[in-house]
Design a protein around this motif. Structure first.
Motif, PDB file in Angstrom:
ATOM      1  N   HIS A  58       0.904  -1.259   0.127  1.00  0.00           N
ATOM      2  CA  HIS A  58       0.013  -0.238  -0.029  1.00  0.00           C
ATOM      3  C   HIS A  58       1.014   1.295  -0.051  1.00  0.00           C
ATOM      4  O   HIS A  58       1.133   1.805  -1.120  1.00  0.00           O
ATOM      5  CB  HIS A  58      -0.879  -0.027   1.184  1.00  0.00           C
TER       6      HIS A  58
ATOM      7  N   ARG B 114       3.552   3.659  -4.663  1.00  0.00           N
ATOM      8  CA  ARG B 114       2.271   4.584  -4.392  1.00  0.00           C
ATOM      9  C   ARG B 114       2.302   5.712  -3.456  1.00  0.00           C
ATOM     10  O   ARG B 114       1.825   6.749  -4.190  1.00  0.00           O
ATOM     11  CB  ARG B 114       1.476   3.545  -3.450  1.00  0.00           C
TER      12      ARG B 114
ATOM     13  N   TRP C  71       1.375  10.111  -4.979  1.00  0.00           N
ATOM     14  CA  TRP C  71       0.419  10.751  -4.245  1.00  0.00           C
ATOM     15  C   TRP C  71       0.848  11.946  -3.698  1.00  0.00           C
ATOM     16  O   TRP C  71       0.567  13.108  -3.947  1.00  0.00           O
ATOM     17  CB  TRP C  71      -0.446  10.144  -3.264  1.00  0.00           C
TER      18      TRP C  71
ATOM     19  N   SER D 176      -6.516   5.512 -13.209  1.00  0.00           N
ATOM     20  CA  SER D 176      -7.292   6.418 -12.557  1.00  0.00           C
ATOM     21  C   SER D 176      -5.945   7.389 -11.636  1.00  0.00           C
ATOM     22  O   SER D 176      -6.561   8.248 -11.101  1.00  0.00           O
ATOM     23  CB  SER D 176      -8.159   5.753 -11.527  1.00  0.00           C
ATOM     24  N   TRP D 177      -4.932   6.862 -11.807  1.00  0.00           N
ATOM     25  CA  TRP D 177      -4.036   7.804 -10.818  1.00  0.00           C
ATOM     26  C   TRP D 177      -3.531   8.799 -11.883  1.00  0.00           C
ATOM     27  O   TRP D 177      -3.687   8.943 -13.038  1.00  0.00           O
ATOM     28  CB  TRP D 177      -2.829   6.958 -10.805  1.00  0.00           C
TER      29      TRP D 177
END
Lengths: 434, 309
Positions: free
Chosen positions: B132, B170, B174, B198-199
C-alpha cells in the motif's frame, strides 16, 4: 396447535384480506373471516409474503459453533422471514457424507424455527479431486438436491462435467462457486481502481466470468442443471443472459450485499467488508439489480457467513471472508429493488421464495413444501412485513451468534413482524418465539 | 498535521510542505552541533513495531526518535508474543498500556496501520504496509528532490520498475503529484496495477523514450520472488528493458538525478556505475530519512505550530 386468524394483511401488497392458518395449512382466505378459538393477528398495513427460502446459508455447525449454530442461525433466519434455508457444506467435518447431512438436518428439526435443508459437498472434503457420495446424500433423510463445494470452485473442468452429469439422476443441481483459483491467488478485493490504490491483491471479474462461461457450456453440452452462486459482476449477468436465451438450464443467485455495497467499503480496511466474491463496482451493482429485475438472476440468496470476532478483528489480509445476511436480506431487497421500482411484491416473492424453492426442489414436497402461493390448501409458510418501518442496524441486537454485519449503523426499511412455519409462529411482534 | 501519518494520499500540500520545511529547520538546528540531539520529545515513548524485517527503516526511525530525546522501544514480531499467535490488536493495546505515545508500524498487510489507528489513542506512523504505502519514504524522497533541484513544482519524475507491488511507488505518486511534480510510471504492463489509469500520472512501457525528458529517475527494487511468477521472462530481459545502466544514464538531461529507496539489486535494476555516480542521491536519501522522520515525530507528538491541527 394454535389456529391463527390474520386480519387485513395484504398478500403480495395487494388487497387486504384475512388468512386463517390451521393444522399447518392456510385453510381460508377472504374478507371478514372469523374462527372460534383462533388467535387473532392484527395485520393492517402489513404485507404477507410466502416464507422466504435461502439457497445459501453458512450455519457453521458442526465445527465452528463459536461463530454460529444451527439453532442460532435458524433463529436469525426466522427473524428475517425465512422458513427454509440451505445449509452450506463447508463445515468441519465437511458435509460430504449421508451422516453429516443427516446430522445437520436433524439439528434443524430440533431447533424447529426453519426447515434446514443441507447442501452436500460435490467433492470429498471440498478438495476438488473426486466426487463425494452424492447419491447417498440424496437418498438420506436430508433429501439433498443441491450440491456445492461453496467456498471453493469445482475448478477441474472434467470433474465439473461429471458432477453436472451425475446429479441428473438425483434430480439434483450443482451450485458452483465460480472462481478460477489461479486468477485469485491471495486475492483480497475487487481488482480495479480501488485495489490499485489500496495495495490489496485484486480479484478480477474475469475469474468469475470465465468459470461461469465454461460451466454454462458444459451444462448445455451434457443437458444438466447448473446453479451459479453469488453472481457479482456485470459480465456474469451478460453470460447468464446469453445462456438462458440459448435454453441452457442455468439458474443464478445474487446476495443482498452485492445488491447494495461496493468496493468503496474496502477503503476503511475494516474486514467486516471482506467477502468472497468481493464487493464490486457501482456498474456491477446496477447490472445485478437489472439482472434480478428481469429474471436473468433467479434468486436472492444471503451467503450468510458468520465469523467469530477474532477472525474479523484483524488486518484485512488475515481476516476471513464473509458477512451476515439473514436478518437484513429482505430489508436490503426492499431498499435496492422495491423502493426504486425494480421489483413489485410478487417479484420479491418470486425471487426470494418461489424460484429458490424450485431450484432446491422444495416446491413439491407435500406438507413440507416451500415457495408455494398464499392460497387455500397450501402449507402455512408466510411472513408479515411492515414496509414503512425504518430502523438502524445494531449488530449487538442480532440473533446470530456472530456480529460481522456490514450494515451496522445503516438505516434500512422494512421489519418482519411475524413468520409462520407450517402454521406455527416462529416470529411474532418481531421476536423469535423460541 | 493530523494525529496519524497513515498514507501520503492523506497529506495535502500544506501538510506535506510543513513536514519538509520542519525537516529543513531541524537539519539547520543540528548542523555543526557537537551533540546532535534536541530535547523536544523528552519523556515521550515511541514504539517501533516491526512485523517485517527492515533494519534500515527501523534504524532510521530509532535514530530520529532518539535525536528528539524520546524513549524508544523496538518490538520485532519475530521471537515475541506475536510468534505465539497474539493478534495485532492485543499487541497494540499491550504496548499502549505500557505508555507508548506513538507506534511506528511496519507490517506485511496493507492497511494494518489504519486498523491500528482505530484501536489506540496515541499516534500511528506507517513505516510501510504491504503493497500500500510508505509515506515517510516519499517524504524523504520529496525532501531530497527539493534539496537537489531546488523545487518540486513542475519537476518531471519517472518511477521505474515494480509499481504493482511497491508501496514506495504508491506513496510517491500521491505525494509528488500533490506537491506539483509530473510523474511518469515506467514498467512492463505486468508490473502495473489494473486501475493505474485512475492515478494522476502518465504511464509508459518504454524507458528509453522517457529518460531524455525527466529531471528525476526513481528506480524501484525488483524482488527476487517476482522472477518465478511470470511477471517477466527473466532477470536478464528485465535488466535489458528496464534497468538503468551507464548507456541509459547518458541520455538524461544534464542536471537530472537518480534515486533508489534501497536496498539495491546492483546489476539488476541499477548498474553499479549509476548507483555510484554523481547523479545518484542514494546516500543523501538515507541521511535525509532521519531528518524527515524527526520532523514527522515532532509534528505528531511535539505539538504542531499554531493554526495546524
Amino acid at each position: 396447535m394454535t389456529t391463527y386468524l390474520i386480519k387485513n394483511a395484504k398478500p403480495y401488497g395487494e388487497d387486504a384480506v384475512d388468512l386463517l392458518l390451521a393444522d399447518g395449512v392456510i385453510t381460508a382466505v377472504g374478507t371478514d373471516l372469523s374462527a372460534d378459538g383462533a388467535q387473532v393477528v392484527e395485520a393492517a398495513g402489513l404485507i404477507a409474503l410466502p416464507g422466504l427460502v435461502d439457497l445459501h446459508t453458512h450455519l457453521r455447525e458442526p465445527g465452528r459453533e463459536d461463530a454460529e449454530t444451527v439453532e442460532t442461525g435458524s433463529r436469525a433466519a426466522a427473524l428475517g422471514g425465512f422458513t427454509a434455508v440451505h445449509a452450506m457444506a463447508n463445515t468441519d467435518p465437511v458435509a460430504d457424507t449421508a451422516g453429516v447431512v443427516e446430522q445437520v438436518w436433524r439439528l434443524g428439526q430440533e431447533a424447529g424455527l426453519v426447515d434446514v435443508v443441507p447442501v452436500g459437498a460435490v467433492t470429498v472434503g471440498l478438495r476438488g479431486e473426486r466426487l463425494a457420495e452424492l447419491g447417498a446424500m440424496a437418498d438420506s433423510a436430508a433429501r439433498v438436491r443441491v450440491f456445492s463445494d461453496d467456498g471453493h470452485c469445482v475448478a477441474d473442468p472434467a470433474l465439473m462435467r461429471r458432477a453436472l452429469e451425475y446429479v441428473k439422476a438425483l434430480d439434483g443441481v450443482v451450485a458452483q462457486h465460480a472462481e478460477e483459483p489461479r486468477l485469485t491467488v491471495g486475492a483480497q478485493m475487487n481488482e480495479g481502481d480501488r485495489s490499485a490504490r489500496l495495495g490489496l491483491v485484486g480479484w478480477p471479474a474475469a475469474a468469475e466470468e470465465a468459470v461461469i462461461a465454461r460451466d454454462v457450456l458444459l451444462a448445455r453440452h451434457v443437458g444438466a442443471r447448473l446453479h451459479v452462486c453469488h453472481v457479482s459482476t456485470a459480465g456474469s449477468v451478460e453470460i447468464l443472459r446469453w445462456a438462458k436465451s440459448r435454453g441452457v438450464q442455468v439458474t443464478a443467485e445474487v446476495t443482498p450485499h452485492h445488491l447494495l455495497l461496493t468496493d468503496e467499503c474496502a477503503e476503511t480496511y475494516d474486514p467486516v467488508f471482506k467477502v468472497n466474491p468481493p464487493l464490486r463496482t457501482d456498474a456491477d451493482v446496477r447490472a445485478l439489480r437489472a439482472g434480478l429485475a428481469d429474471g436473468t438472476i433467479d434468486a436472492v440468496a444471503t451467503d450468510h457467513a458468520p465469523h467469530a470476532v477474532e477472525d474479523k478483528e484483524s488486518e484485512w489480509a488475515s481476516a476471513r471472508p464473509g458477512m451476515l445476511g439473514l436478518e437484513q436480506a429482505l430489508s436490503i431487497v426492499v431498499q435496492t429493488m422495491v423502493e426504486p421500482g425494480l421489483l413489485d411484491w410478487r417479484g420479491v416473492a418470486d425471487r426470494m421464495s418461489v424460484r429458490p424453492a424450485a431450484i432446491g426442489r422444495l416446491a413439491d414436497r407435500g406438507p413440507d413444501s416451500h415457495g408455494r402461493p398464499l392460497a387455500v390448501g397450501e402449507p402455512a409458510n408466510l411472513l408479515l412485513l411492515d414496509p414503512t418501518h425504518r430502523a438502524t442496524v445494531d449488530p449487538a441486537a442480532l440473533a446470530s451468534r456472530s456480529r460481522n454485519s456490514p450494515y451496522a449503523g445503516r438505516e434500512l426499511p422494512g421489519r418482519v413482524v411475524a413468520t409462520f412455519l407450517r402454521g406455527t409462529a416462529t416470529v411474532m411482534d418481531g421476536k423469535a418465539q423460541k | 498535521m493530523k494525529r496519524h501519518l497513515l498514507e501520503a494520499a492523506d497529506l495535502d500540500r500544506a501538510d506535506a510542505t510543513l513536514v519538509l520545511d520542519t525537516a529543513g529547520q531541524i537539519e539547520s538546528a543540528l548542523a555543526g552541533r557537537e551533540v546532535k540531539k534536541l530535547p523536544t520529545l523528552r519523556g515521550r515513548t515511541v514504539v517501533n513495531l516491526f512485523y517485517e524485517d527492515s533494519t534500515r527503516t527501523r534504524i532510521s526511525f530509532e535514530l530520529a526518535a532518539k535525536r528528539l530525546s524520546a524513549d524508544v522501544i523496538n518490538f520485532s514480531a519475530k521471537g515475541s508474543s506475536v510468534s505465539k499467535g497474539e493478534s495485532l490488536k492485543d499487541t497494540a493495546l499491550t504496548l499502549e498500556a505500557m505508555g507508548s505515545d506513538a507506534i511506528v508500524i511496519r507490517h506485511q498487510a496493507s492497511g494494518a496501520p489504519h486498523r491500528l489507528a482505530r484501536w489506540v489513542k496515541g499516534s500511528v506512523v506507517n513505516a510501510g504496509d504491504g503493497t500500500h504505502e510508505h509515506p515517510t519514504q516519499a517524504l524523504l524522497d520529496a525532501y531530497t528532490i527539493r534539496q537537489r533541484l531546488g523545487r518540486l513544482d513542475g519537476v518531471r519524475v519517472a518511477i521505474v520498475g515494480d509499481v504493482l507491488h511497491s508501496r514506495v511507488a504508491r506513496s510517491n505518486v500521491w505525494l509528488l503529484t500533490t506537491l506539483g511534480a509530473e510523474v511518469t510510471l515506467v514498467a512492463p504492463p505486468t508490473l502495473l496495477p489494473v486501475g493505474v489509469g485512475s492515478w494522476p500520472v502518465a504511464v509508459s512501457y518504454d524507458l528509453d523514450a522517457v529518460l531524455p525528458k525527466v529531471d528525476v529517475v526513481m528506480m524501484l527494487r525488483v524482488q527476487a520472488e517476482r522472477m518465478n511468477a511470470s511477471f517477466f521472462p527473466s532477470a536478464r530481459e528485465y535488466s535489458r528493458r528496464y534497468g538503468l545502466d551507464g548507456r541509459r544514464m547518458a541520455v538524461l538531461p544534464d542536471d537530472a538525478i537518480v534515486m533508489h529507496p534501497g536496498p539495491m539489486n546492483r546489476g539488476m535494476e541499477i548498474a553499479a556505475e549509476v548507483a555510484d555516480s554523481a547523479r545518484s542521491t542514494i546516500v543523501d536519501q538515507v541521511g535525509n530519512g532521519v531528518s524527515v522522520r524527526m520532523a514527522v515525530l515532532y509534528l505528531l507528538l511535539g505539538g504542531a505550530p499554531e493554526g495546524t491541527t
